[in-house]
Design a protein around this motif. Structure first.
Motif, PDB file in Angstrom:
ATOM      1  N   TYR A  75       0.861  -1.188   0.000  1.00 46.50           N
ATOM      2  CA  TYR A  75       0.000   0.000   0.000  1.00 46.50           C
ATOM      3  C   TYR A  75       0.892   1.231   0.000  1.00 46.50           C
ATOM      4  CZ  TYR A  75      -3.518  -3.400   1.275  1.00 46.50           C
ATOM      5  OH  TYR A  75      -4.331  -4.497   1.278  1.00 46.50           O
ATOM      6  N   ALA A  95     -10.106   9.212   0.718  1.00 42.83           N
ATOM      7  CA  ALA A  95     -11.020   8.883   1.810  1.00 42.83           C
ATOM      8  C   ALA A  95     -10.297   8.092   2.884  1.00 42.83           C
ATOM      9  CB  ALA A  95     -12.191   8.078   1.276  1.00 42.83           C
ATOM     10  N   ARG A 129      -8.507  -5.142   5.264  1.00 41.00           N
ATOM     11  CA  ARG A 129      -7.893  -4.669   4.017  1.00 41.00           C
ATOM     12  C   ARG A 129      -6.393  -4.953   4.015  1.00 41.00           C
ATOM     13  NH1 ARG A 129      -6.072   1.144   2.649  1.00 41.00           N
ATOM     14  NH2 ARG A 129      -5.845   1.022   0.393  1.00 41.00           N
ATOM     15  N   ILE A 180     -10.686  -8.801 -15.039  1.00 47.32           N
ATOM     16  CA  ILE A 180     -11.794  -7.906 -14.672  1.00 47.32           C
ATOM     17  C   ILE A 180     -11.338  -6.452 -14.808  1.00 47.32           C
ATOM     18  CG2 ILE A 180     -13.201  -7.078 -12.744  1.00 47.32           C
ATOM     19  CD1 ILE A 180     -13.490  -9.908 -11.786  1.00 47.32           C
ATOM     20  N   VAL A 189     -12.981  -3.539 -17.291  1.00 48.07           N
ATOM     21  CA  VAL A 189     -13.610  -2.298 -16.828  1.00 48.07           C
ATOM     22  C   VAL A 189     -12.792  -1.085 -17.260  1.00 48.07           C
ATOM     23  CG1 VAL A 189     -14.818  -3.400 -14.930  1.00 48.07           C
ATOM     24  CG2 VAL A 189     -12.604  -2.354 -14.495  1.00 48.07           C
ATOM     25  N   GLU A 209     -10.409   9.859 -11.703  1.00 44.18           N
ATOM     26  CA  GLU A 209     -10.341   9.249 -10.370  1.00 44.18           C
ATOM     27  C   GLU A 209     -10.560   7.745 -10.488  1.00 44.18           C
ATOM     28  OE1 GLU A 209     -13.279  11.151  -7.957  1.00 44.18           O
ATOM     29  OE2 GLU A 209     -12.369  13.141  -8.163  1.00 44.18           O
ATOM     30  N   TYR A 210     -11.450   7.387 -11.409  1.00 48.33           N
ATOM     31  CA  TYR A 210     -11.718   5.967 -11.639  1.00 48.33           C
ATOM     32  C   TYR A 210     -10.458   5.265 -12.157  1.00 48.33           C
ATOM     33  CZ  TYR A 210     -14.029   1.753 -13.353  1.00 48.33           C
ATOM     34  OH  TYR A 210     -14.389   0.448 -13.587  1.00 48.33           O
ATOM     35  N   SER A 251      -7.911   4.879  -9.447  1.00 46.32           N
ATOM     36  CA  SER A 251      -8.300   3.855  -8.477  1.00 46.32           C
ATOM     37  C   SER A 251      -8.128   2.453  -9.057  1.00 46.32           C
ATOM     38  CB  SER A 251      -9.753   4.063  -8.058  1.00 46.32           C
ATOM     39  OG  SER A 251      -9.917   5.338  -7.509  1.00 46.32           O
ATOM     40  N   VAL A 252      -8.426   2.328 -10.338  1.00 48.23           N
ATOM     41  CA  VAL A 252      -8.286   1.024 -10.980  1.00 48.23           C
ATOM     42  C   VAL A 252      -6.809   0.619 -11.048  1.00 48.23           C
ATOM     43  CG1 VAL A 252      -8.423  -0.076 -13.240  1.00 48.23           C
ATOM     44  CG2 VAL A 252     -10.459   0.948 -12.241  1.00 48.23           C
ATOM     45  N   GLU A 308      -4.550   1.433  -8.902  1.00 56.13           N
ATOM     46  CA  GLU A 308      -4.193   0.996  -7.550  1.00 56.13           C
ATOM     47  C   GLU A 308      -4.713  -0.411  -7.275  1.00 56.13           C
ATOM     48  OE1 GLU A 308      -2.640   2.482  -4.644  1.00 56.13           O
ATOM     49  OE2 GLU A 308      -1.670   3.538  -6.286  1.00 56.13           O
ATOM     50  N   LEU A 309      -5.941  -0.642  -7.722  1.00 61.27           N
ATOM     51  CA  LEU A 309      -6.540  -1.959  -7.518  1.00 61.27           C
ATOM     52  C   LEU A 309      -5.717  -3.025  -8.248  1.00 61.27           C
ATOM     53  CD1 LEU A 309      -8.990  -3.460  -6.303  1.00 61.27           C
ATOM     54  CD2 LEU A 309     -10.148  -3.133  -8.486  1.00 61.27           C
ATOM     55  N   GLN A 345      -2.868  -4.036  -6.248  1.00 62.39           N
ATOM     56  CA  GLN A 345      -3.252  -4.962  -5.170  1.00 62.39           C
ATOM     57  C   GLN A 345      -3.387  -6.384  -5.719  1.00 62.39           C
ATOM     58  OE1 GLN A 345      -3.397  -3.538  -2.246  1.00 62.39           O
ATOM     59  NE2 GLN A 345      -3.278  -1.508  -3.177  1.00 62.39           N
ATOM     60  N   LEU A 403     -13.973   9.338  -6.057  1.00 60.87           N
ATOM     61  CA  LEU A 403     -13.737   7.891  -6.052  1.00 60.87           C
ATOM     62  C   LEU A 403     -12.271   7.663  -5.706  1.00 60.87           C
ATOM     63  CD1 LEU A 403     -14.445   4.979  -6.541  1.00 60.87           C
ATOM     64  CD2 LEU A 403     -14.378   5.373  -8.975  1.00 60.87           C
ATOM     65  N   PRO A 439      -8.944   5.193  -4.278  1.00 60.11           N
ATOM     66  CA  PRO A 439      -8.505   3.793  -4.375  1.00 60.11           C
ATOM     67  C   PRO A 439      -9.103   2.917  -3.286  1.00 60.11           C
ATOM     68  CG  PRO A 439      -6.655   5.272  -4.740  1.00 60.11           C
ATOM     69  CD  PRO A 439      -7.814   6.137  -4.351  1.00 60.11           C
ATOM     70  N   PHE A 495     -15.193 -13.856 -20.529  1.00 55.48           N
ATOM     71  CA  PHE A 495     -14.836 -14.443 -19.227  1.00 55.48           C
ATOM     72  C   PHE A 495     -15.134 -15.941 -19.202  1.00 55.48           C
ATOM     73  CE2 PHE A 495     -15.220  -9.980 -17.881  1.00 55.48           C
ATOM     74  CZ  PHE A 495     -14.077  -9.848 -17.112  1.00 55.48           C
TER      75      PHE A 495
END
Lengths: 446, 513
Positions: free
Chosen positions: A145, A183, A194, A218, A222, A243-244, A247-248, A250-251, A254, B61, B63, B127
């Protein structure tokens, strides 16, 4: 993923009751180019508390190493020699347009950038220093992280926040970009899940690979969706879509890191869920320690409450609310109440510091020795809303980056310069200016 | 000022790409998958702006949130699959494509709230192949595809297409976009089958059809979302949960009463959704909902029931309307005393949209009483003697002081804690004298700003964007039309949903730096 925590390919060692992690093991150390263990990393924790501090009972009278504990700092006696008490730093960009000191200064708390006054449209702050560090950690793939954002209060969710300043300014100290608050997690259990999510006991390498491939596909799909959307949207929408994408990304990291073998760290038991602010804060402190010990992240921020919080602390024997007290009007009873709250806040810092001091790492030093803990508020004196004499404690030795055991008095030097120093100490390259008024690293800390 | 809006140009304004907030996410997965676990309760809080937490510009939004979406999607799909929510056909292991196609195209269409393109379904179908490449059964692939639908921007955001590039003309929403605006306004959730069918048939361009849909939707239990999410924020009921009255002074307040007060306000507002009341009667409607405990607390005759009953307030006019409700009286008080300022500001902001500017810096707080039996009014008078404070306090204080007969926990009182008799009179700058809450109610109802202000809050909530001076005439227009229709809540809603602010989206303006 079930909410229940599952230990993965990590050594299973249960802590005894309280949250407890193993010391940082040699095999968990960052590897150098030849695969040999490197040095114990430096970490930075930020502890924010709202409404300022009753400075008369906080500020030591003597400068230098001969300083003495003041009534408010008294709970820190056991870690006195691990503290740098810093007074006289100024955050000029924290001053708002008109009123709105709390939100504007909280937006500027880690960004040292003037906050744009708006109720919602066109939010604008600078990137916060913890996120600059997080970006560096992400870019170098140092930790799973990039950063961890914690707090105990979600927000009251009605009305306006502060005199024309939108609520995100008041509720977030971490900003990944000028328009994007990061956030914070306010549920200790969720934060714990998490940190240790991602693994399934007994999974084979092939199963791990498959799960990673599924997760990645996935994300690919997306991301394609979002890319295709771009063409149909306007500029303001694209900012949201950005922002999406972020975030994606970062995901994705992970998902990819699911099988990183260095994740060898026992989590111990999950934190106990409590609404008591003392217990809740301690649970968050435990999580910071755990994340640092396991090298899951090297930078963490914590908000004890949101800006301008008007909370009542009956367990301290007080019936009035914090923000109201902070406008003390030089009334002795308000001063007394404020000092009581301040002392409680310092006691929570003490809990963090003493626990960090008790954790011995592989280099024989304590976690506190290897870390820097920064404690402050968006305001100095709450009644006059000033941002030019901030109450600051720097604790720990930061692996040699700080020489504690002193009280340093600055002459209105920019707070941003402190952050430049901290960012450099955390290894961020080429940072010589920061925020609106940072000009170079603050001298005198080592 | 009459006629100022007659020829004023009105632009519908522009709502930014709108992420589902927590309430919307929970309601949407409930209606999409039958999942009632409210997964978003563990998501980070949605920041709010303009008094609401559904403002598109403010909903970011992060992460962390994306991780939560991803985790929730996996859990939601697995649970729904186990419950048999996707049993409309059987996946034949040898020829899974037809059934997989059926499941995925139906689900994506509902989740994305619009028709899906063939190539979008084709992409989801990949998928199934991916699973088979990893020696997994087709079911695994379908579940992966379902998860991807739930983390797609088409699900997480309410997408409204842009006006054609370069166009400066407002863009009229298509039927599906409008259906979503309607359902998220009234239900905080996705369109249901009937609304979706109306959109599919292109009927939502017809005002009569929209009206019929609105009436149908308001009669549905899902319209409770308006109570929780609109009224809960507009009337501040949401803050009741975190209010902490001082236990030593106000120990009579307890958790049962807290719950009873919340229920009271919710049922009271709900009657405005279903009943035939004028919306501005919220100010003084002569009925409420109480159980025995709350009735005793309020000093009303007991309804003889542990659950709430509707009661007429004959003989107890002080409890009429929103000002008689404990929930509002508590959230506008300090823990240890009433705050005429907070109460006055509440009236000005939430009912008249005439918020005073914030106090100047270094302002003194309310001074302690000089003599023990000073009234709150006398202390306030002392407080505002500073010239810098007078301008605003002359507006706020009388409105708040008129509520002084209600103590910080909403009980009726004739004496302050000090023993001083309550003085609930206030003189407004226009010369009006308000002697108590009844005077204030009639004063407010006569103020032409009241209906415009209620409209402003409701339109903000309905569109999910903050309004500005540029929207002033549109607000007035909506309010006037609503009053002309009869002035009920449903009339306001119908007036809003037929306004260009609701049915259109503005072209992009030059970005202000």
């Amino acid at each position: 993923m079930s909410k229940k925590f599952r230990l993965s390919r990590r050594t299973v060692l249960r802590g005894t009751g309280a949250l407890m992690a193993l010391p940082l093991l040699e095999q968990m150390l960052p590897r150098n180019a030849h695969g040999a263990p490197g040095t114990v990393p430096r970490r930075l924790a930020v502890f924010y508390t709202p409404n300022g501090i009753h400075m008369q009972k906080w500020t030591p009278t003597i400068e230098g190493p001969a300083w003495e504990l003041t009534p408010t700092l008294e709970p820190l006696a056991a870690v006195k020699n691990d503290l740098l008490v810093v007074t006289g730093l100024a955050n000029q960009p924290a001053f708002p347009d008109g009123d709105g000191h709390h939100a504007a200064a909280t937006g500027a708390f880690l960004s040292c950038a003037k906050v744009y006054k708006t109720e919602g449209n066109n939010l604008r702050v600078g990137i916060s220093m913890d996120q600059v560090i997080a970006n560096h950690m992400t870019a170098t793939r140092a930790t799973r992280y990039g950063s961890m954002e914690l707090g105990i209060d979600a927000g009251r969710g009605i009305g306006n926040c502060d005199s024309g300043y939108a609520c995100p300014y008041a509720n977030n100290i971490a900003w990944s970009g000028p328009r994007t608050p990061v956030a914070k997690e306010t549920n200790a259990q969720a934060a714990f899940n998490r940190l240790f999510a991602g693994g399934i006991p007994g999974e084979t390498q092939a199963q791990i690979e498959k799960r990673r491939a599924y997760g990645k596909s996935i994300i690919d799909v997306v991301r394609d969706d979002a890319t295709a959307l771009k063409g149909q949207l306007g500029t303001s929408d694209l900012q949201k879509l950005d922002e999406y994408f972020t975030s994606v990304r970062e995901l994705e990291k992970q998902v990819e890191d699911v099988s990183v073998p260095s994740m060898t760290c026992a989590s111990g038991a999950a934190p106990i869920v409590s609404e008591d602010p003392t217990a809740k804060t301690k649970a968050m402190m435990d999580l910071i320690i755990l994340a640092f010990q396991c090298d899951l992240t090297r930078v963490a921020t914590f908000m004890l409450a949101n800006a301008r919080a008007n909370k009542v602390y009956p367990f301290l024997g007080l019936s009035g609310a914090h923000h109201t007290y902070s406008h003390h009007q030089k009334s002795q009873s308000n001063y007394k109440a404020l000092a009581t709250i301040d002392k409680w806040e310092v006691t929570l810092l003490q809990y963090l510091l003493e626990r960090m001091k008790s954790v011995i790492e592989v280099n024989g030093l304590s976690l506190l020795d290897n870390s820097m803990v920064y404690f402050s508020s968006e305001i100095g004196d709450g009644d006059s809303h000033n941002h030019v004499n901030l109450p600051i404690i720097l604790a720990g030795r930061g692996g040699g980056a700080l020489t504690p055991g002193r009280h340093i008095v600055y002459q209105q030097d920019p707070l941003a310069n402190l952050y430049i120093y901290l960012m450099q100490a955390m290894g961020v390259p080429n940072v010589t200016t920061f925020g609106d008024d940072g000009t170079g690293p603050l001298p005198g800390l080592v | 000022m009459a006629g100022e809006c007659e020829n004023a140009p009105q632009t519908p304004g522009r709502v930014t790409l709108h992420r589902l907030n927590r309430a919307e996410y929970n309601a949407t997965v409930r209606d999409l998958l039958g999942d009632t676990t409210q997964p978003a309760k563990d998501f980070p809080i949605d920041d709010h702006g303009y008094g609401f937490d559904n403002i598109a510009d403010v909903l970011s939004l992060s992460p962390l949130l994306m991780e939560k979406y991803s985790t929730a999607a996996e859990r939601l799909v697995n649970d729904a699959w186990t419950r048999g929510a996707f049993n409309s056909c059987a996946l034949d292991p040898l020829n899974p494509a037809p059934c997989a196609h059926e499941i995925l195209s139906n689900f994506a269409r509902r989740a994305w709230r619009r028709p899906v393109q063939q190539e979008e379904v084709d992409k989801l179908m990949t998928f199934v192949n991916l699973a088979s490449q990893h020696a997994d059964p087709p079911e695994v692939g379908v579940r992966l595809a379902l998860r991807s639908v739930l983390v797609s921007p088409h699900f997480l955001f309410r997408v409204e297409k842009n006006a054609p590039p370069g166009s400066t003309e407002p863009y009229t929403l298509d039927n599906f976009e409008l259906a979503s605006r309607l359902s998220y306004f009234l239900w905080s959730s996705m369109p249901d089958d009937a609304l979706f069918a109306a959109a599919e048939a292109g009927k939502l361009s017809d005002p009569a059809e929209v009206e019929a849909q609105v009436r149908r939707m308001l009669a549905d239990p899902k319209a409770r979302a308006l109570v929780e999410n609109f009224a809960g924020q507009w009337l501040f009921t949401r803050a009741l949960g975190t209010a902490v009255p001082d236990g030593t002074l106000y120990g009579a307040f307890n958790e049962e009463l807290r719950a009873a007060m919340r229920t009271e306000t919710e049922l009271f507002f709900a009657e405005f959704i279903s009943g035939d009341h004028k919306l501005k009667d919220l100010i003084d409607a002569p009925f409420t909902y109480v159980n025995d405990q709350l009735a005793a607390y309020y000093g009303l005759p007991l309804p003889g029931s542990p659950t709430h009953k509707r009661v007429e307030l004959t003989g107890h006019p002080e409890r009429s309307g929103i000002f008689g409700k404990g929930s509002l009286l508590i959230v506008t008080s300090n823990p240890d005393r009433t705050s005429p300022v907070q109460r006055g500001v509440w009236v000005l902001e939430q009912l008249l949209c005439s918020a005073p500017p914030p106090p100047p810096p270094d302002v003194e707080n309310l001074p302690p009483p000089i003599t023990p039996d000073m009234t709150m009014k006398e202390r306030m008078a002392l407080h505002r003697s500073a010239p810098a404070c007078q301008g605003c306090h002359r507006l706020m204080d009388p409105l708040g002081l008129a509520m002084e007969n209600f103590d910080p926990i909403g009980r009726w009182r004739l004496q302050e804690v000090s023993g001083a008799p309550v003085d609930a009179t206030g003189d407004l700058p226009d010369g009006a004298i308000l002697a108590g809450v009844r005077d204030m109610q009639s004063y407010l109802k006569k103020d032409p700003k009241l209906t415009n202000c209620i409209t402003e809050h409701m339109l903000t909530y309905a569109t999910g964007r903050g309004l500005s001076e540029a929207d002033h005439c549109a607000v007035k227009d909506v309010a006037d039309k609503a009053e002309a229709r009869g002035g009920r809540l449903v009339d306001y809603i119908l007036s809003i949903v037929s306004s260009s602010h609701f049915t259109q989206r503005g072209a992009e303006e030059e970005q202000t730096p």
